[in-house]
Design a protein around this motif. Structure first.
Motif, PDB file in Angstrom:
ATOM      1  N   LEU A 292       0.819   1.744  -0.847  1.00  0.00           N
ATOM      2  CA  LEU A 292       0.633   3.164  -0.557  1.00  0.00           C
ATOM      3  C   LEU A 292      -0.698   3.413   0.137  1.00  0.00           C
ATOM      4  CD1 LEU A 292       1.958   4.577  -3.946  1.00  0.00           C
ATOM      5  CD2 LEU A 292       3.014   4.993  -1.716  1.00  0.00           C
ATOM      6  N   GLU A 293      -1.701   2.631  -0.218  1.00  0.00           N
ATOM      7  CA  GLU A 293      -3.028   2.792   0.369  1.00  0.00           C
ATOM      8  C   GLU A 293      -3.087   2.298   1.816  1.00  0.00           C
ATOM      9  OE1 GLU A 293      -5.172   1.879  -3.939  1.00  0.00           O
ATOM     10  OE2 GLU A 293      -5.404   0.473  -2.274  1.00  0.00           O
ATOM     11  N   ALA A 294      -2.431   1.179   2.087  1.00  0.00           N
ATOM     12  CA  ALA A 294      -2.669   0.473   3.352  1.00  0.00           C
ATOM     13  C   ALA A 294      -1.521   0.502   4.346  1.00  0.00           C
ATOM     14  CB  ALA A 294      -3.035  -0.986   3.045  1.00  0.00           C
ATOM     15  N   THR A 295      -0.356   1.014   3.949  1.00  0.00           N
ATOM     16  CA  THR A 295       0.793   1.012   4.862  1.00  0.00           C
ATOM     17  C   THR A 295       1.433   2.392   4.905  1.00  0.00           C
ATOM     18  OG1 THR A 295       2.595   0.517   3.289  1.00  0.00           O
ATOM     19  CG2 THR A 295       1.228  -1.343   4.041  1.00  0.00           C
ATOM     20  N   GLN A 296       2.349   2.543   5.849  1.00  0.00           N
ATOM     21  CA  GLN A 296       3.153   3.754   5.947  1.00  0.00           C
ATOM     22  C   GLN A 296       4.578   3.504   5.451  1.00  0.00           C
ATOM     23  OE1 GLN A 296       1.924   6.716   6.851  1.00  0.00           O
ATOM     24  NE2 GLN A 296      -0.105   5.796   7.120  1.00  0.00           N
TER      25      GLN A 296
END
Length: 344
Positions: A292-296
């Motif tokens: 959730l932090e690093a991807t879409q």
């Protein structure tokens, strides 16, 4: 109130300097808000170190003390509030914790008398160690930054920890976890208690922050795991980490290690204070947080990536552990914009 509230703020070497300044900024903002509303300023304070000398926080920016402890407590008029910031800032070295606790022991009778006089104590982060030394927590759980919880359990195995709330009130005892903003949130709660809700709102808006502190759970993602010497549990942890996205049976994990399921549960509880299943659930929630932090990647795809087939079941687990939905977590910690390459 019809008179000023006098606060004493304890200073110690290796404390969290930003937190001290945050306390002062919030108190100043509260007084400013009162003055702008036509009222008199409410809070007065003094910075008290053990020997009266300036202290050196972990950031190296020294803070001057107004008074030494012995002279301060010898005065006939004592403060309405003792504010105890973190007494140390070390998440890895228990010997440093023990040293800080020995240095702060002189405060134990001071705080005990303060409680007997029915006065207030405000405590932040590792200040909870001092409250525990003074036996002031009773059956109430302590609050602190999650990086210090393993030290607290080692020093005070008979006491409990509140890992969910950012702030807790136990009568005249007001406590908070650590971290930069927790200090301001705690002072806002103090302002609300003694100056009223509207003054607290005005102070929060002046500081450009929310009045109510957010839950602590989202900040515990990827949290520090306590060290232990159980080699078998370490093997189990490694196995679960490598296979967390697979359909794992704890009976199979036990068989892999040539022990019973019951033994595995008992040794996890002793080493990590959780069951193997709870450990696996934490791994999967932490992995979801990373995505959730690093991807879409859409939330429903993330659920599959971390090893769950039942989306609604994982969403319930995520919300239980993080105190917010997956979408809210992404909004708070995720990438908010895409960087564009310069054209030229």
């Amino acid at each position: 109130m019809d008179r000023a509230m006098k606060a004493a703020i304890l200073l110690m070497d290796n404390c969290f300097g930003t937190g001290i300044n945050g306390i002062l900024d919030a108190l100043i903002a509260a007084n400013y808000s009162l003055i702008k509303s036509g009222a008199m300023p409410l809070f007065e304070w003094e910075l008290v170190s053990l020997d009266g000398n300036r202290v050196t926080p972990t950031n190296g920016l020294r803070i001057e003390a107004d008074c030494d402890l012995a002279s301060f407590i010898a005065r006939p008029e004592q403060p309405d509030i003792w504010i105890i910031p973190g007494i140390y800032q070390s998440a890895s070295n228990f010997e440093k914790v023990q040293t800080a606790m020995r240095q702060s022991e002189v405060m134990v009778p001071v705080l005990q008398r303060h409680v007997v006089d029915n006065k207030m104590i405000v405590c932040m982060c590792t200040g909870a160690f001092l409250l525990a030394q003074a036996d002031l927590l009773g059956k109430n759980p302590a609050l602190m930054h999650w990086r210090n919880e393993h030290h607290f359990r080692r020093a005070f195995p008979h006491l409990t920890i509140d890992s969910q709330n950012t702030i807790a009130e136990y009568g005249n005892l007001l406590c908070s976890i650590g971290g930069s903003m927790a200090y301001e949130y705690l002072v806002l709660r103090l302002v609300e208690r003694f100056a009223g809700h509207q003054t607290a709102i005005n102070t929060a808006k002046l500081l450009m922050m929310d009045l109510n502190a957010p839950p602590a759970a989202p900040y515990r993602a990827h949290q520090y795991q306590p060290e232990h010497q159980d080699a078998l549990v370490q093997q189990a942890q490694l196995y679960l980490q490598r296979n967390s996205s697979q359909d794992i049976s704890m009976v199979e994990v036990a068989q892999e290690l040539n022990i019973s399921d019951r033994q595995l549960k008992r040794r996890f509880a002793a080493a990590l204070d959780c069951s193997p299943l709870q450990y696996l659930q934490r791994l999967r929630v932490n992995q979801a947080c990373s995505l959730l932090e690093a991807t879409q990647l859409p939330s429903n795809k993330i659920v599959l990536e971390v090893g769950y087939q039942d989306e609604s079941s994982f969403r319930r687990l995520f919300k239980k552990q993080m105190a917010m939905t997956m979408e809210s977590y992404r909004q708070q910690f995720g990438i908010q914009h895409q960087q564009h390459m310069a054209v030229g």
